[in-house]
Design a protein around this motif. Structure first.
Motif, PDB file in Angstrom:
ATOM      1  N   SER A 156     -17.372 -33.616   9.267  1.00 27.77           N
ATOM      2  CA  SER A 156     -17.795 -32.401  10.699  1.00 27.77           C
ATOM      3  C   SER A 156     -18.931 -32.791  12.050  1.00 27.77           C
ATOM      4  CB  SER A 156     -19.308 -31.748   9.441  1.00 27.77           C
ATOM      5  OG  SER A 156     -20.421 -32.508   9.762  1.00 27.77           O
ATOM      6  N   TYR A 197     -15.539 -33.646  14.092  1.00 30.39           N
ATOM      7  CA  TYR A 197     -14.605 -32.600  14.081  1.00 30.39           C
ATOM      8  C   TYR A 197     -15.251 -30.922  14.986  1.00 30.39           C
ATOM      9  CZ  TYR A 197     -12.738 -27.255  12.840  1.00 30.39           C
ATOM     10  OH  TYR A 197     -12.230 -26.324  13.094  1.00 30.39           O
ATOM     11  N   HIS A 198     -16.747 -31.149  15.329  1.00 30.82           N
ATOM     12  CA  HIS A 198     -17.327 -30.833  16.065  1.00 30.82           C
ATOM     13  C   HIS A 198     -16.867 -31.355  17.715  1.00 30.82           C
ATOM     14  CE1 HIS A 198     -21.169 -27.730  16.568  1.00 30.82           C
ATOM     15  NE2 HIS A 198     -19.919 -26.949  17.718  1.00 30.82           N
ATOM     16  N   LEU A 235     -13.421 -29.414  18.699  1.00 28.38           N
ATOM     17  CA  LEU A 235     -13.678 -28.271  19.112  1.00 28.38           C
ATOM     18  C   LEU A 235     -14.323 -28.382  20.156  1.00 28.38           C
ATOM     19  CD1 LEU A 235     -13.602 -24.787  17.697  1.00 28.38           C
ATOM     20  CD2 LEU A 235     -16.260 -25.651  17.112  1.00 28.38           C
ATOM     21  N   SER A 291     -21.355 -23.416  18.750  1.00 25.44           N
ATOM     22  CA  SER A 291     -20.748 -22.834  18.158  1.00 25.44           C
ATOM     23  C   SER A 291     -21.695 -24.177  16.230  1.00 25.44           C
ATOM     24  CB  SER A 291     -19.466 -23.773  18.047  1.00 25.44           C
ATOM     25  OG  SER A 291     -19.607 -25.142  18.690  1.00 25.44           O
ATOM     26  N   GLN A 292     -21.210 -23.330  15.925  1.00 23.73           N
ATOM     27  CA  GLN A 292     -21.708 -24.766  14.458  1.00 23.73           C
ATOM     28  C   GLN A 292     -20.385 -24.348  13.410  1.00 23.73           C
ATOM     29  OE1 GLN A 292     -22.944 -20.366  11.792  1.00 23.73           O
ATOM     30  NE2 GLN A 292     -24.699 -21.820  13.357  1.00 23.73           N
ATOM     31  N   VAL A 293     -20.931 -26.301  11.834  1.00 25.74           N
ATOM     32  CA  VAL A 293     -19.262 -26.163  11.888  1.00 25.74           C
ATOM     33  C   VAL A 293     -20.150 -26.485  10.681  1.00 25.74           C
ATOM     34  CG1 VAL A 293     -17.439 -27.951  11.187  1.00 25.74           C
ATOM     35  CG2 VAL A 293     -17.567 -27.506  13.514  1.00 25.74           C
ATOM     36  N   GLU A 310     -16.337 -24.815   7.632  1.00 27.12           N
ATOM     37  CA  GLU A 310     -15.709 -23.367   8.482  1.00 27.12           C
ATOM     38  C   GLU A 310     -16.634 -23.326  10.034  1.00 27.12           C
ATOM     39  OE1 GLU A 310     -17.562 -21.137   4.066  1.00 27.12           O
ATOM     40  OE2 GLU A 310     -18.866 -22.235   5.047  1.00 27.12           O
ATOM     41  N   VAL A 311     -16.213 -22.397  10.591  1.00 25.87           N
ATOM     42  CA  VAL A 311     -17.176 -22.860  11.759  1.00 25.87           C
ATOM     43  C   VAL A 311     -16.906 -21.440  12.263  1.00 25.87           C
ATOM     44  CG1 VAL A 311     -15.988 -22.811  14.215  1.00 25.87           C
ATOM     45  CG2 VAL A 311     -14.699 -24.045  12.152  1.00 25.87           C
ATOM     46  N   ALA A 318     -10.079 -22.795  15.889  1.00 22.77           N
ATOM     47  CA  ALA A 318     -10.797 -23.884  15.014  1.00 22.77           C
ATOM     48  C   ALA A 318      -9.581 -25.040  13.944  1.00 22.77           C
ATOM     49  CB  ALA A 318     -11.355 -23.339  13.437  1.00 22.77           C
ATOM     50  N   ALA A 329     -12.782 -18.778  10.108  1.00 26.96           N
ATOM     51  CA  ALA A 329     -14.134 -18.925  10.586  1.00 26.96           C
ATOM     52  C   ALA A 329     -14.834 -17.949  10.225  1.00 26.96           C
ATOM     53  CB  ALA A 329     -13.350 -17.692  12.113  1.00 26.96           C
ATOM     54  N   TYR A 343     -21.711 -16.025  13.186  1.00 26.65           N
ATOM     55  CA  TYR A 343     -22.114 -17.140  13.474  1.00 26.65           C
ATOM     56  C   TYR A 343     -23.889 -16.949  13.123  1.00 26.65           C
ATOM     57  CZ  TYR A 343     -25.400 -19.977  17.409  1.00 26.65           C
ATOM     58  OH  TYR A 343     -25.742 -20.809  17.461  1.00 26.65           O
TER      59      TYR A 343
END
Length: 145
Positions: free
Chosen positions: A56, A59-60, A63, A76-78, A100-101, A115, A138, A141
Motif C-alpha cells: 500500500s 502503491y501510494h 499514485l 488521497s488514500q489507498v 481501493e483508491v 489508480a 476507485a 474518499y
C-alpha cells in the motif's frame, strides 16, 4: 547492460509464522504470529499484514508520482486488502489483492485513471503481475480514514 540497483534491504526471520523478524542491524524487530482465523494466538503481525503495508505504501508513492505529474494535490488514500486462499492445486495457499483508491473532491473516472496508471508503475504491482489476482478500483474518499 544490467539494471542499476538503487536500494537493497534484508530481513531475518526465526520461527516462521510463530517467531520473530528483524532487520540485520536489529533497528526494526517484530513478533510474527499465526492469525486467530488460522488457529494461532494472533499475538503478533503476520506476513500478509506486512505485505499489505508495504504494497500500500509503495502503491501510494506511485499514485503520488502521477498526481504530481498532473498537478493534482487532492488528498488521497489507498486501502490494500490481502486475501490468503487455499490453493486447490497443491493444498497450500495463494494470495489475491484488492486495491481501493479514494481521492478527495475528484471525479471517480479521474481517480480510476490515476489508480490504473499507478498500478502499472508500482514495483509491487510489477512484481505480482501475472502471479496473483489484483483488482484496482476507485472508491469514495473517506475523511479521517
Amino acid at each position: 547492460m544490467s539494471e542499476k540497483i538503487v536500494y537493497t534491504t534484508a530481513a531475518v526471520n526465526t520461527g516462521a509464522r510463530a517467531g520473530e523478524s528483524h532487520s540485520p542491524d536489529h533497528s526494526y524487530e517484530l513478533n510474527i504470529d499465526v492469525p486467530k482465523e488460522m488457529g494461532g494466538k494472533g499475538d503478533g503481525t503476520n506476513p500478509e499484514q506486512l505485505f499489505a503495508m508495504g504494497y500500500s505504501a509503495c502503491y501510494h508513492a506511485a499514485l503520488d508520482h502521477y498526481k504530481k505529474e498532473e498537478n493534482i494535490d487532492n488528498d488521497s488514500q489507498v486501502t490494500l486488502t490481502v486475501h490468503l486462499h487455499k490453493d486447490p492445486t497443491d493444498g497450500g495457499f495463494k494470495l489475491s489483492v484488492e486495491i481501493e483508491v479514494g481521492m478527495k473532491d475528484l471525479p471517480e473516472e479521474k481517480v480510476k485513471d490515476l489508480a490504473d496508471k499507478a498500478h502499472t508503475f508500482c514495483p509491487y504491482s510489477k512484481a505480482t503481475k501475472g502471479n496473483i489476482n489484483v483488482t484496482v478500483k476507485a472508491v469514495p474518499y473517506v475523511e479521517g480514514k
